[in-house]
Design an enzyme around this catalytic site. Sequence first.
Site, PDB file in Angstrom:
ATOM      1  N   ASN A 110       0.814  -1.210   0.000  1.00 34.15           N
ATOM      2  CA  ASN A 110       0.000   0.000   0.000  1.00 34.15           C
ATOM      3  C   ASN A 110       0.852   1.265   0.000  1.00 34.15           C
ATOM      4  OD1 ASN A 110      -2.515   1.556   0.160  1.00 34.15           O
ATOM      5  ND2 ASN A 110      -3.344  -0.487   0.566  1.00 34.15           N
TER       6      ASN A 110
ATOM      7  N   HIS B 135       2.444   3.221   2.050  1.00 36.98           N
ATOM      8  CA  HIS B 135       3.775   3.304   2.671  1.00 36.98           C
ATOM      9  C   HIS B 135       4.796   2.486   1.882  1.00 36.98           C
ATOM     10  CE1 HIS B 135       6.885   2.866   5.888  1.00 36.98           C
ATOM     11  NE2 HIS B 135       6.589   4.139   6.007  1.00 36.98           N
ATOM     12  N   CYS B 136       4.361   1.323   1.402  1.00 33.77           N
ATOM     13  CA  CYS B 136       5.276   0.445   0.651  1.00 33.77           C
ATOM     14  C   CYS B 136       5.690   1.075  -0.673  1.00 33.77           C
ATOM     15  CB  CYS B 136       4.597  -0.881   0.328  1.00 33.77           C
ATOM     16  SG  CYS B 136       3.711  -1.643   1.673  1.00 33.77           S
ATOM     17  N   LEU B 137       4.883   1.984  -1.189  1.00 34.98           N
ATOM     18  CA  LEU B 137       5.120   2.566  -2.514  1.00 34.98           C
ATOM     19  C   LEU B 137       5.899   3.877  -2.458  1.00 34.98           C
ATOM     20  CD1 LEU B 137       1.568   1.850  -3.919  1.00 34.98           C
ATOM     21  CD2 LEU B 137       3.696   0.926  -4.838  1.00 34.98           C
TER      22      LEU B 137
END
Length: 376
Positions: free
Chosen positions: A353, A355-357
Amino acid sequence: MSRTLESTPTADGFWMPSELEPHAGCWMLWPERPDNWREAAQPAQRACAALAAAISRFEPVTVGVSAPQFDHARALLTHEVRVVEMSHDDCWIRDVGPTFVVNAYGDRRGVDWRFNAWGGLDGGLYFPWDQDERVARKVLELEGCDRYAAPLVNEGGAIHVDGEGTALVTEECLLNPNRNPRLRRADIERHLKAYLGVSVVIWLGKGVPYDETSGHIDNLACFVRPGEIALTWTDDRRDPQHAVSRDALDRLLDARDARGRRFNVHKLPMPGPLAITRKEAAGVVPHQGTKRRRAGDRLAASYINFYAANDGIVMPLLDRRTDRTAAARLRRLFPGRRVVGVPARELLLGGGNVHCLTQQVPAIGKRRRPAGRARA
Ligand code: KQY
């Protein structure tokens, strides 16, 4: 220009600042692989363009895009967003990008972790991952930062820090034999202390159930400020999330941070449970060696996976039943910041999501060194 250094950040007086400290900007990568993103990644690309636009209201955004996608990405991204050509295997810059570290004099460097696509040939999510492995180095080159090549398989989503000497991790991820099978807990702690400049590592147990990263901390819990932590939560005892969050809460209430403080823990409601629909699964082109997307599979949805931008919180919108409550909680937790939601179902379908991106670049400026002295 970027040199590779032989020492460690801690030995050189560098540490990872909290994501909540000021940023110079944010990096993202452009999704495109059809074996992970449905309909040739077009819905995910629109969602990433909206995410980049939301973050660029608060700070400069750079997006790394492969050569064949350059024109298309440039057309979808707003003019404030800088687009640079960069090869990659997928778009999870939190994990494949550098972890930036700073020192007391306003210098910035980067840690380049070893990356094995979340498990290598033992449960990893795709093969090969050689372009991903080069992303941190390329970003550091473009940012003009020297590089520490850490001897540890690790991902940015597997670590959170408070910027005052404390790191938060999960056992499920960092002790997973598919990351660093020859290292014991004490060895991993030693490396985290050396490369993040922390003196205390707090180990939670499992991550969010069904998280394909082996339980990244960035989906389960994060610092709201030093001494305060947000934790994804459900009161539903029949849901597997309940036992995971309960265990995390117990451990956090027992722990002390690097300054000896006890934690104040804030619960964020869990969205869902959410699962992949038949239509969504049908839009992904299966490929040998890449994780399959099957109808009915539960998605590891969590509002903890937000991005803290300068003066803003960019949060994923995941479930109409819980989005408003989660946004209201985040507003209360971050009174000085504007909370902005972005539609995130398409991002979640790819296994991560907001944060991961994203990957923040800390601002340059003089800072106070964290209190607890980490050993080099
Ligand atoms: O949690 C993250 N930091 C990344 C998620 C990666 C999912 C890969 N499909």
